[in-house]
Scaffold this active site. Structure first.
Site, short mmCIF file in Angstrom:
data_model
loop_
_atom_site.label_atom_id
_atom_site.label_comp_id
_atom_site.label_asym_id
_atom_site.label_seq_id
_atom_site.Cartn_x
_atom_site.Cartn_y
_atom_site.Cartn_z
N GLY A 34 0.81 -1.21 0.00
CA GLY A 34 0.00 0.00 0.00
C GLY A 34 0.85 1.26 0.00
N SER A 35 0.38 2.26 0.71
CA SER A 35 1.02 3.57 0.62
C SER A 35 2.39 3.65 1.28
CB SER A 35 0.11 4.64 1.21
OG SER A 35 -1.00 4.86 0.36
N THR A 36 2.80 2.61 2.04
CA THR A 36 4.19 2.63 2.51
C THR A 36 5.15 2.60 1.33
OG1 THR A 36 4.22 0.21 2.78
CG2 THR A 36 3.63 1.54 4.71
#
Length: 273
Positions: A34-36
């Protein structure tokens, strides 16, 4: 799952799986980050000339390659600096910038500098995390915010944070001493690494991780990674970060929102040190 490492050496300080199932998900689990993963994409964008203060658009939706991408909870931030898009984790800003400024080879090459595609086994089995070459612009856009076909272990995402903190990837090792494979990718550009540290600090002070009140000079990145099927799709909650020479990653399977679930777990861990 939880893992942490010494950023300057790659030595693993702790690996935790709860509940204990006999399967070491922190080292062997494959998850959409995801956004990591925006840390990696931001590294590619910065290396290509994008600056933290450059204005980017954060609409509710953005269409790339015939596919429509949206923000978490339909967020709309308008025209904002890229640093704010990173801090507040705007998907639509990232997919537009990736489509405009990057190609698949550039994203894959940048990911390699963070250890993707390398065997990270630190003397015990660990999976290799992958960023497959995007098949088209829509695939590139999905991978730009850690979805699509990107897979990563919690160990790998702790190493992403460590790479930012140290400026280069180090092969993970057991504290007891197996040096493992010596192959190492090129370091990050020094200016890119410095900027990423600043951006990740902004996530903690005023962005999606701010409500968790992480103690000390922490830099980090939240992630809410969709998986499986359903409407809405279930999500894994992520937080990766560093404080001093310690880098770490937390993922809560099917846990919901990274800033609301994983970041507070990281805060409790850091307060206990």
């Amino acid at each position: 799952m939880f893992g942490d490492a010494d950023a300057s050496t790659g030595e693993l300080a702790a690996v935790v799986n709860t509940p204990v199932t006999g399967y070491n998900r922190a080292l062997l689990g494959r998850y959409p980050p995801g956004s990591t993963f925006k840390v990696v994409t931001a590294g590619a964008l910065l290396a290509g000339g994008l600056r933290p203060g450059d204005p980017v658009d954060c609409p509710k939706e953005a269409k790339v390659g015939g596919r429509t991408f949206g923000n978490f909870e339909d967020e709309v931030l308008g025209r904002i600096p890229f640093s704010s898009a990173f801090a507040h984790s705007c998907n639509t800003a990232f997919v537009q910038q990736a489509a405009k400024r990057l190609d698949g080879d550039e994203l894959v090459a940048t990911a390699a500098r963070f250890g993707f595609g390398l065997d990270p086994s630190p003397g015990i089995p660990a999976v290799t995390s992958r960023v497959p070459p995007p098949s088209d612009r829509a695939d590139l856009a999905a991978e730009a915010f850690g979805q699509g076909r990107v897979t990563a272990s919690p160990l790998q995402m702790a190493l992403v944070a460590a790479t930012v903190a140290e400026g280069r990837w180090h092969h993970p090792t057991l504290v007891s001493g197996d040096a493992g494979e010596s192959k190492s990718p090129d370091p990050l550009d020094a200016k890119v690494a410095t900027t990423l540290r600043t951006l990740m600090r902004q996530v903690v002070t005023e962005g999606t991780a701010a409500p968790a009140r992480l103690p000390g000079q922490v830099g980090g990145k939240t992630g809410t990674a969709e998986f499986g099927s359903g409407d809405p799709l279930p999500t894994h909650a992520w937080f990766i970060g560093f404080r001093g020479d310690l880098a770490f990653a937390v993922v809560v399977e099917d846990g919901g929102v990274g800033g609301e679930v994983a970041a507070p777990v990281a805060a409790r861990f850091l307060r206990a040190l």
